[in-house]
Design an enzyme around this catalytic site. Structure first.
Site, mmCIF file in Angstrom:
data_model
loop_
_atom_site.group_PDB
_atom_site.id
_atom_site.type_symbol
_atom_site.label_atom_id
_atom_site.label_comp_id
_atom_site.label_asym_id
_atom_site.label_seq_id
_atom_site.Cartn_x
_atom_site.Cartn_y
_atom_site.Cartn_z
ATOM 1 N N ARG A 147 -48.358 12.526 20.742
ATOM 2 C CA ARG A 147 -47.143 11.767 20.473
ATOM 3 C C ARG A 147 -47.474 10.727 19.416
ATOM 4 O O ARG A 147 -48.489 10.035 19.519
ATOM 5 C CB ARG A 147 -46.702 11.091 21.766
ATOM 6 C CG ARG A 147 -45.474 10.240 21.635
ATOM 7 C CD ARG A 147 -45.171 9.527 22.942
ATOM 8 N NE ARG A 147 -45.458 8.126 22.810
ATOM 9 C CZ ARG A 147 -44.837 7.163 23.488
ATOM 10 N NH1 ARG A 147 -43.904 7.469 24.372
ATOM 11 N NH2 ARG A 147 -45.153 5.905 23.323
ATOM 12 N N TYR A 159 -41.205 0.094 19.262
ATOM 13 C CA TYR A 159 -41.611 0.621 20.563
ATOM 14 C C TYR A 159 -42.859 1.508 20.413
ATOM 15 O O TYR A 159 -42.991 2.260 19.456
ATOM 16 C CB TYR A 159 -40.479 1.456 21.194
ATOM 17 C CG TYR A 159 -41.030 2.352 22.251
ATOM 18 C CD1 TYR A 159 -41.370 1.830 23.499
ATOM 19 C CD2 TYR A 159 -41.326 3.681 21.977
ATOM 20 C CE1 TYR A 159 -41.974 2.622 24.447
ATOM 21 C CE2 TYR A 159 -41.922 4.483 22.930
ATOM 22 C CZ TYR A 159 -42.243 3.945 24.159
ATOM 23 O OH TYR A 159 -42.860 4.727 25.093
ATOM 24 N N ASP A 210 -40.946 9.653 20.691
ATOM 25 C CA ASP A 210 -40.062 9.023 21.684
ATOM 26 C C ASP A 210 -39.155 8.019 20.962
ATOM 27 O O ASP A 210 -39.642 7.033 20.396
ATOM 28 C CB ASP A 210 -40.939 8.307 22.726
ATOM 29 C CG ASP A 210 -40.163 7.853 23.956
ATOM 30 O OD1 ASP A 210 -38.916 7.843 23.902
ATOM 31 O OD2 ASP A 210 -40.814 7.508 24.969
ATOM 32 N N HIS A 212 -36.954 6.333 22.609
ATOM 33 C CA HIS A 212 -36.848 5.298 23.636
ATOM 34 C C HIS A 212 -35.450 4.698 23.750
ATOM 35 O O HIS A 212 -35.275 3.471 23.757
ATOM 36 C CB HIS A 212 -37.906 4.206 23.399
ATOM 37 C CG HIS A 212 -38.534 3.724 24.672
ATOM 38 N ND1 HIS A 212 -38.249 2.506 25.218
ATOM 39 C CD2 HIS A 212 -39.417 4.303 25.510
ATOM 40 C CE1 HIS A 212 -38.938 2.350 26.334
ATOM 41 N NE2 HIS A 212 -39.661 3.438 26.539
ATOM 42 N N GLU A 236 -37.864 12.662 22.333
ATOM 43 C CA GLU A 236 -37.602 12.166 23.687
ATOM 44 C C GLU A 236 -36.597 11.015 23.688
ATOM 45 O O GLU A 236 -36.610 10.170 22.775
ATOM 46 C CB GLU A 236 -38.928 11.688 24.274
ATOM 47 C CG GLU A 236 -38.803 11.112 25.669
ATOM 48 C CD GLU A 236 -40.121 10.521 26.147
ATOM 49 O OE1 GLU A 236 -41.184 10.847 25.587
ATOM 50 O OE2 GLU A 236 -40.076 9.721 27.090
ATOM 51 N N GLU A 262 -37.381 10.276 32.126
ATOM 52 C CA GLU A 262 -38.387 9.431 32.789
ATOM 53 C C GLU A 262 -37.746 8.348 33.644
ATOM 54 O O GLU A 262 -38.353 7.887 34.604
ATOM 55 C CB GLU A 262 -39.360 8.822 31.768
ATOM 56 C CG GLU A 262 -38.724 7.810 30.837
ATOM 57 C CD GLU A 262 -39.689 7.244 29.807
ATOM 58 O OE1 GLU A 262 -40.607 7.966 29.389
ATOM 59 O OE2 GLU A 262 -39.517 6.079 29.421
ATOM 60 N N ARG A 283 -38.196 15.123 32.185
ATOM 61 C CA ARG A 283 -39.326 14.194 32.215
ATOM 62 C C ARG A 283 -39.587 13.533 33.567
ATOM 63 O O ARG A 283 -40.430 12.647 33.671
ATOM 64 C CB ARG A 283 -39.064 13.096 31.174
ATOM 65 C CG ARG A 283 -38.971 13.609 29.765
ATOM 66 C CD ARG A 283 -40.296 13.551 29.077
ATOM 67 N NE ARG A 283 -40.766 12.210 28.903
ATOM 68 C CZ ARG A 283 -42.007 11.788 29.160
ATOM 69 N NH1 ARG A 283 -42.914 12.612 29.635
ATOM 70 N NH2 ARG A 283 -42.351 10.531 28.943
ATOM 71 N N GLU A 339 -47.543 14.283 30.113
ATOM 72 C CA GLU A 339 -47.941 13.096 29.342
ATOM 73 C C GLU A 339 -49.225 12.511 29.935
ATOM 74 O O GLU A 339 -49.383 12.462 31.159
ATOM 75 C CB GLU A 339 -46.827 12.048 29.404
ATOM 76 C CG GLU A 339 -47.135 10.786 28.616
ATOM 77 C CD GLU A 339 -45.984 9.775 28.654
ATOM 78 O OE1 GLU A 339 -45.098 9.914 29.517
ATOM 79 O OE2 GLU A 339 -45.984 8.857 27.819
ATOM 80 N N TRP A 402 -34.364 -1.543 25.121
ATOM 81 C CA TRP A 402 -35.776 -1.589 24.728
ATOM 82 C C TRP A 402 -36.361 -0.175 24.796
ATOM 83 O O TRP A 402 -36.033 0.605 25.662
ATOM 84 C CB TRP A 402 -36.602 -2.511 25.634
ATOM 85 C CG TRP A 402 -38.042 -2.446 25.225
ATOM 86 C CD1 TRP A 402 -38.604 -2.992 24.103
ATOM 87 C CD2 TRP A 402 -39.095 -1.748 25.895
ATOM 88 N NE1 TRP A 402 -39.945 -2.671 24.043
ATOM 89 C CE2 TRP A 402 -40.265 -1.910 25.122
ATOM 90 C CE3 TRP A 402 -39.159 -0.971 27.072
ATOM 91 C CZ2 TRP A 402 -41.500 -1.347 25.485
ATOM 92 C CZ3 TRP A 402 -40.362 -0.427 27.441
ATOM 93 C CH2 TRP A 402 -41.521 -0.613 26.646
#
Ligand code: CS2
Ligand code: MG
Length: 402
Positions: A147, A159, A210, A212, A236, A262, A283, A339, A402
């Protein structure tokens, strides 16, 4: 067989971890991870006040019934606190059952489906050149999948870029650090990063990224499209997934594979995304989504739609979750990737474990149970320290994700 005692162990060998230990009248114990990053003590209180008293005297072999009791019996269903607590109990009970059977957990789940669990590591750098170098370092370490997250020109914070490299930790302050976000700068930069990575290393490795939760659906669609030439393994959390329908828009515009989940707690959070084939990887992992019992259900639903697993594995999930997830990954037929953000040597010492890394793969080991233990004496040397995740604001001060 009866549960005789259960206790919660909080330790901070660099970051906070919450572990549930369940003891039985047969002398066999099991442990489960209950860590909820930045909200740790909420799960501690939930377990101690509301869950542990209901466990004492129960038969630990009744994993399904104890799961249903925790879920239906709460009345106030779902949510990360409740499901992390249920997950900790569930993981500890599977650990006990597999130890009683004298089997590694993956054998109890149905046996090995693969020789090793392909993982992706986190390469991050302050700028494009440093990130390209870091990806090279992961390739040299044997990773098949990496990643890449990078600092962005003109933006103070991005991030996924930490002060440390192999061991960065985002929950870095007692009160949330305020970071600044600018989507335009991010979108200008990110395709250039992946262009540079493919130019430097070719197309033999899997690259992941990602976003995020920072983008709107149409921005996410545009990024997916711009990244297509660089053939990502996945993009992601391109947009927040509270509104599962949002992914229809992204899907209509790009063939870049999408990963989400996630932050999900149950099958209900991903049901529409999976059934409408709006994602490619789910995830969810053991601690966040109700333990092995519930994660299996999510994976089985996903399998019907050729959605594969990609368990979350950041450092805020303790080695106990990593160990249990690796057994799940070894068994699950529709495995995608795992991951693997490395824990520090201090954390590894508190949680002695059977899993090992070699040539881009993690192996769960052959110990009976999930193969992860806790050294309570060492854990006691690292008391809890308040730590929260950062927050993000736009340049004009507006709160963002975030
Ligand atoms: C991230 C996580 O690993 C990931 O994909 O999204 O690092 C996430 O930020 C943390 O788990 C939050 O605690
Ligand atoms: Mg993520």
């Amino acid at each position: 067989m009866k549960i005789t005692a259960a206790k919660v162990i909080v330790t901070c060998p660099g970051r906070n971890f919450v572990t549930l230990k369940i003891e039985t009248d047969q002398g066999v114990c099991g442990i489960g991870d209950a860590t909820l990053n930045g909200r740790e003590l909420a799960v501690v209180a939930y377990l101690e006040a509301h869950v542990i008293p209901t466990l004492i005297g129960r038969d630990p072999r009744q994993i399904e019934d104890i799961w249903q009791f925790g879920y239906r019996g709460a009345y106030w269903r779902r949510g990360p606190v409740t499901l992390s607590a249920i997950a900790a109990v569930d993981t500890a009970l599977w650990d006990i059952k597999a130890k009683m059977a004298g089997m590694p957990l993956y054998d109890l789940l149905g046996g090995r489906s693969r020789d090793g669990v392909m993982v992706y590591g986190h390469a991050n750098g302050a700028d494009l050149a440093e990130t390209v170098d870091e990806v090279g370092r992961y390739i040299d370490l044997g990773y098949k999948a990496i990643r890449a997250q990078s600092g962005i020109p003109g933006l103070r914070d991005a991030y996924g870029v930490g002060r440390g490299k192999l061991f960065y930790e985002p929950a870095d302050a007692g009160l949330p650090t305020e970071t600044i976000w600018d989507t335009r700068k991010y979108l200008n930069f990110t395709p250039k990063l992946f262009e540079a990575l493919r130019a430097a290393y070719g197309f033999d490795h899997h690259l992941l990224h990602d976003a995020h939760h920072r983008l709107t659906p149409i921005e996410a669609a545009g990024l997916g499209k711009a990244l297509e030439p660089f053939q990502l393994f996945w993009l992601e959390d391109a947009t927040p997934a509270e509104n599962q329908e949002a992914f229809k828009l992204i899907r209509a515009h790009t063939t870049t594979p999408l990963a989400v989940g996630e932050v999900f707690n149950t099958i209900w959070d991903c049901k529409d995304l999976i059934q409408n084939q709006l994602i490619d990887y789910i995830r969810c992992t053991v601690v966040r989504a109700g333990g092995v019992t519930h994660l299996r259900r999510i994976a089985d639903l996903a399998a019907l739609y050729q959605v594969r697993t990609g368990c979350h594995g950041a450092t805020d999930l303790s080695p106990v979750t990593m160990g249990a997830a690796l057994h799940f990954d070894t068994w699950v037929p529709n495995f995608g990737i795992q991951e693997y953000m490395r824990h520090t040597p201090e954390t590894d010492a508190v949680f002695p474990h059977a899993y090992t890394f070699a040539d881009g793969y993690l192996h769960p080991g052959e110990a009976a149970g999930h193969g992860v233990d806790i050294d309570e004496a060492l854990a006691a040397k690292y008391p809890y320290r308040p730590a929260q995740l950062p927050v993000a604001r736009l340049e004009d001060g507006t709160m963002w994700n975030w």
